[in-house]
Design a protein around this motif. Sequence first.
Motif, short mmCIF file in Angstrom:
data_model
loop_
_atom_site.label_atom_id
_atom_site.label_comp_id
_atom_site.label_asym_id
_atom_site.label_seq_id
_atom_site.Cartn_x
_atom_site.Cartn_y
_atom_site.Cartn_z
N LEU A 161 0.85 -1.21 0.00
CA LEU A 161 0.00 0.00 0.00
C LEU A 161 0.88 1.25 0.00
CD1 LEU A 161 -2.65 -1.07 2.67
CD2 LEU A 161 -2.80 -1.22 0.17
N SER A 162 0.28 2.35 -0.45
CA SER A 162 1.02 3.61 -0.48
C SER A 162 1.38 4.03 0.93
CB SER A 162 0.16 4.69 -1.14
OG SER A 162 0.34 5.92 -0.49
N ILE A 164 2.26 6.88 2.21
CA ILE A 164 1.62 8.11 2.71
C ILE A 164 0.25 7.77 3.29
CG2 ILE A 164 0.69 10.37 2.03
CD1 ILE A 164 3.00 10.73 0.20
N GLN A 165 -0.52 6.97 2.55
CA GLN A 165 -1.85 6.60 3.04
C GLN A 165 -1.75 5.75 4.31
OE1 GLN A 165 -3.54 4.79 -0.43
NE2 GLN A 165 -3.65 6.76 -1.50
N VAL A 166 -0.78 4.85 4.33
CA VAL A 166 -0.62 4.00 5.52
C VAL A 166 -0.35 4.85 6.76
CG1 VAL A 166 0.87 2.27 6.61
CG2 VAL A 166 0.13 1.95 4.25
N LEU A 168 -1.03 8.08 7.17
CA LEU A 168 -2.17 8.95 7.48
C LEU A 168 -3.31 8.18 8.15
CD1 LEU A 168 -2.29 11.38 4.42
CD2 LEU A 168 -1.34 11.75 6.70
N VAL A 169 -3.42 6.87 7.87
CA VAL A 169 -4.47 6.07 8.50
C VAL A 169 -3.98 5.48 9.83
CG1 VAL A 169 -5.86 3.97 8.30
CG2 VAL A 169 -5.62 5.51 6.34
#
Lengths: 185, 181
Positions: A161-162, A164-166, A168-169
């Motif tokens: 997974l990206s 940045i998204q990981v 941020l979540v």
Amino acid sequence: MNAPSSTRAVPLPELFWGFFQIGIFGFGGVGPIARHIIVEQRNWLTEREYATVLGMGKILPGANTINAGVMIGDRFRGRLGAVVCVAALMAAPLAILVMLALLYDRYSGNPAVDVAMGGAAAAAAGTVIGAGLKMACNLRPGLLGWLIGALAVIAVAVLGLSLIQVVLVLAPLAVVATAWKERRR
Amino acid sequence: MSDDGILWQLARSFSAISLIAIGGANAVVPAIRHEVVDVLRWMDDSTFAHLFAVAQAAPGPNVLIVSIVGWHMAGLAGLLVATLAMLLPACLLAFAIGRLTQRVSGSRGFRIAQDALVPLAVGLIVASGLDMTKAAATGPFSLVLAGLTALFVLRTQANPIWALTASAAAALAAHQLGWTA
């Protein structure tokens, strides 16, 4: 030796040379040498003060020691001090990096060099895994800590997974879960 | 892409990554690799892995990986722009937060943030190492080298430059023997 005190006047050149040494001797991570120079050799901070600065640095983005440089420089010499500490920390590593990069540019493309670089690249990846595992062992996190760390590994390295998204979540999720666990105690 | 275009792109890409780098640059290597290899197509995995090895061979903070990517793309100007882009946002944040340190450091909120975010950072670093192992792997022998180096770092305090040098020599020897590393 001077008594460590956050109000002691530390001249800019002393800050510069201290952080210059941290940069040039910090092979494979600057953590241990940074503590030695900041706490033992230069007496800028007490062990406790340094732990606080480092603790702040750890939860902020960016390298620990660079964040520590910003905070220590600011503490003794304001904005200019912060700039001087970071510049001093980066000076020698960047100069050495340029020399290594020039060598690489000159010899890459040579088949034997490329094979050797492939071996070094695998080892470089291994140093990061080793450093991460070492941190995990020293940290001795609780069950929740292990879960947070494991989720990060699975999300990034297994599922791809990206990042940045990981972050941020997972970051807010980890904080909420930790706060919830603390409250139930 | 023009040189100015490259410098601009270096600044944009790395300043965005800077602010999620909890745990330092080594925690965000997969994001850096994804950006320069998959999105911008500036280089392939093996070149990125080589640059990563050069950066790891130099002393100092791990932020050097973006410095050498900048160097590779646009020489000294690229190195400076990439390094500043990665440093500046995080440093400004550290500067602002540092001025609050005394007031918040002992607080419950600070302890919770630490208990939550440090394991996350450690997980991201391990994930970075695994991601780079995939990027650097040219065969089973590379996996052995990566694993042995991880053990070396985990079990000793020695300078990891020795593991890098030994692995380079081992890869060369294996190649001479006709194995695919």
